[in-house]
Scaffold this motif. Structure first.
Motif, PDB file in Angstrom:
ATOM      1  N   GLU A   3       0.831  -1.196   0.000  1.00  0.00           N
ATOM      2  CA  GLU A   3       0.000   0.000   0.000  1.00  0.00           C
ATOM      3  C   GLU A   3       0.868   1.250   0.000  1.00  0.00           C
ATOM      4  OE1 GLU A   3      -3.645   2.118   2.531  1.00  0.00           O
ATOM      5  OE2 GLU A   3      -2.732   0.242   3.240  1.00  0.00           O
ATOM      6  N   ARG A   4       0.507   2.222  -0.800  1.00  0.00           N
ATOM      7  CA  ARG A   4       1.196   3.513  -0.800  1.00  0.00           C
ATOM      8  C   ARG A   4       0.774   4.316   0.428  1.00  0.00           C
ATOM      9  NH1 ARG A   4       3.258   5.590  -6.026  1.00  0.00           N
ATOM     10  NH2 ARG A   4       2.965   4.017  -7.661  1.00  0.00           N
ATOM     11  N   LYS A   5       1.724   5.079   0.964  1.00  0.00           N
ATOM     12  CA  LYS A   5       1.460   5.901   2.140  1.00  0.00           C
ATOM     13  C   LYS A   5       1.526   7.386   1.768  1.00  0.00           C
ATOM     14  CE  LYS A   5       3.696   2.492   5.175  1.00  0.00           C
ATOM     15  NZ  LYS A   5       2.441   1.972   5.743  1.00  0.00           N
ATOM     16  N   VAL A   6       0.781   8.199   2.490  1.00  0.00           N
ATOM     17  CA  VAL A   6       0.804   9.642   2.261  1.00  0.00           C
ATOM     18  C   VAL A   6       2.138  10.202   2.760  1.00  0.00           C
ATOM     19  CG1 VAL A   6      -0.256  11.871   2.816  1.00  0.00           C
ATOM     20  CG2 VAL A   6      -1.699   9.842   2.449  1.00  0.00           C
ATOM     21  N   PHE A 195      -0.863  10.928  -6.886  1.00  0.00           N
ATOM     22  CA  PHE A 195      -1.480  11.771  -5.860  1.00  0.00           C
ATOM     23  C   PHE A 195      -2.986  11.797  -6.068  1.00  0.00           C
ATOM     24  CE2 PHE A 195      -1.322  15.032  -9.158  1.00  0.00           C
ATOM     25  CZ  PHE A 195      -2.349  15.919  -8.871  1.00  0.00           C
ATOM     26  N   VAL A 205      -7.211   8.176   5.087  1.00  0.00           N
ATOM     27  CA  VAL A 205      -6.163   7.265   4.630  1.00  0.00           C
ATOM     28  C   VAL A 205      -5.392   6.803   5.872  1.00  0.00           C
ATOM     29  CG1 VAL A 205      -4.119   6.953   3.189  1.00  0.00           C
ATOM     30  CG2 VAL A 205      -5.945   8.497   2.440  1.00  0.00           C
ATOM     31  N   LEU A 216      -2.917  14.868  -1.832  1.00  0.00           N
ATOM     32  CA  LEU A 216      -2.138  13.916  -1.043  1.00  0.00           C
ATOM     33  C   LEU A 216      -1.169  13.192  -1.971  1.00  0.00           C
ATOM     34  CD1 LEU A 216      -5.080  12.239   0.936  1.00  0.00           C
ATOM     35  CD2 LEU A 216      -3.965  14.445   1.386  1.00  0.00           C
ATOM     36  N   PHE A 218       1.619  10.328  -2.624  1.00  0.00           N
ATOM     37  CA  PHE A 218       1.852   9.010  -2.041  1.00  0.00           C
ATOM     38  C   PHE A 218       3.260   8.490  -2.318  1.00  0.00           C
ATOM     39  CE2 PHE A 218      -2.681   9.325  -1.989  1.00  0.00           C
ATOM     40  CZ  PHE A 218      -3.095   8.559  -0.912  1.00  0.00           C
ATOM     41  N   SER A 219       3.702   7.610  -1.427  1.00  0.00           N
ATOM     42  CA  SER A 219       4.988   6.931  -1.572  1.00  0.00           C
ATOM     43  C   SER A 219       4.881   5.864  -2.655  1.00  0.00           C
ATOM     44  CB  SER A 219       5.373   6.273  -0.244  1.00  0.00           C
ATOM     45  OG  SER A 219       4.445   5.224   0.059  1.00  0.00           O
ATOM     46  N   VAL A 224      -3.495   2.547  -3.630  1.00  0.00           N
ATOM     47  CA  VAL A 224      -3.893   3.478  -2.572  1.00  0.00           C
ATOM     48  C   VAL A 224      -5.293   3.082  -2.123  1.00  0.00           C
ATOM     49  CG1 VAL A 224      -2.483   5.368  -3.484  1.00  0.00           C
ATOM     50  CG2 VAL A 224      -4.866   5.188  -4.167  1.00  0.00           C
TER      51      VAL A 224
END
Length: 280
Positions: A3-6, A195, A205, A216, A218-219, A224
């Motif tokens: 999962e991508r993180k903010v 984003f 999130v 936002l 994301f990494s 997401v």
């Protein structure tokens, strides 16, 4: 799947542009590096026509693409290629400035003007491509309906449903509506800048609540996941491969070097800015 993180939050701020259009500016000069290849994002949200009817009279672009999407509203446009038309509720326009175009965008009075305009950078090898545009009508934006959410595929794809295919950067743009208390998971291509922009409502999130009109970033990751709180949420997802090229940005023109930028403005002065003209 990871999962991508903010990793960055940009809250939109009130701004005035064009001939006096009140809007929310989200992405701009300060976010260029982190959000590459996405340059600028402006949000429109008004029920008061004097906020926007003065519009954006004829102005130049070079080196970028503009993507306009209206949830609600009406914007009439015309350009130096001889194109005239209108962007209506649920429709999008994807314009390639390329080597140089003059165009105007004139919002018309309506019950509500809600949407956004995104600027996409063009790679160095395509900065001086022929200018062009294509319209994406509401009926050409396929809709995926899930449990408690729906996804409009403006470009790219979602769950095998394909939207428009851009001429240059293959950006994915999704318009997503989530019911209160529900969530949606969006697969994202590896290695791309991703984003989301919260158009209307607040998003959750990883148990963190984010405000309306914020972007936002994301990494790295493969998807997401975003939920609505106790009210409906509407947001857009943007994904595209970064260019990793230098950016020289002056007003409506974005090139790679200051010399190229100076040349563009010199071309405007001497009348040689427009390289492609309408076919007679």
């Amino acid at each position: 799947m990871k999962e991508r993180k903010v990793i960055q939050v940009v809250q939109g701020i009130s701004a005035v542009d064009g001939a006096g259009v009140h809007l929310t500016r989200v992405l701009s000069h300060s976010t260029v590096k982190a959000f590459d290849p996405f340059l600028m994002l402006d949000s429109f949200d008004s029920k008061n026509p004097p906020d926007y009817i003065k519009g954006f009279p004829m102005h130049p672009h070079r080196g970028i693409e503009t993507v306009t999407y209206l949830v609600e509203g009406l914007i009439e446009h015309q350009d130096s290629l001889g194109n005239k038309g209108a962007i209506e509720s649920g429709c999008s326009q994807w314009m390639t400035g390329g080597s140089g175009i003059l165009h105007q965008e004139m919002p018309q009075a309506c019950e509500r003007m809600l949407g956004f305009q995104l600027w996409l950078n063009l790679p160095k090898s395509e900065k001086m491509t022929d200018p062009k545009y294509f319209e994406i009508r509401k009926e050409n934006i396929p809709l995926y309906k899930g449990e408690g959410f729906q996804v409009g595929v403006i470009s790219g794809s979602y769950e095998g449903i394909k939207g428009a295919e851009p001429h240059h950067i293959q950006a994915m743009i999704l318009d997503i509506v989530v019911e209160p208390g529900k969530s949606v998971k969006v697969p994202t291509p590896k290695g791309e800048t991703v984003f989301v922009f919260l158009i209307e409502g607040q998003g959750v999130v990883a148990e963190t609540l984010y405000r309306e009109k914020s972007a936002l970033l994301f990494s790295e990751g493969e998807y997401v996941e975003i939920a609505a709180d106790d009210k409906p949420l509407r947001f857009a997802v943007f994904s595209a491969p970064p260019l990793n090229e230098p950016v020289a940005w002056g007003g409506p023109i974005v090139m790679n070097t200051e010399d190229e930028l100076k040349q563009a403005f010199a071309d405007l002065e001497d009348g040689s800015f427009i390289k492609t003209r309408p076919q007679l």
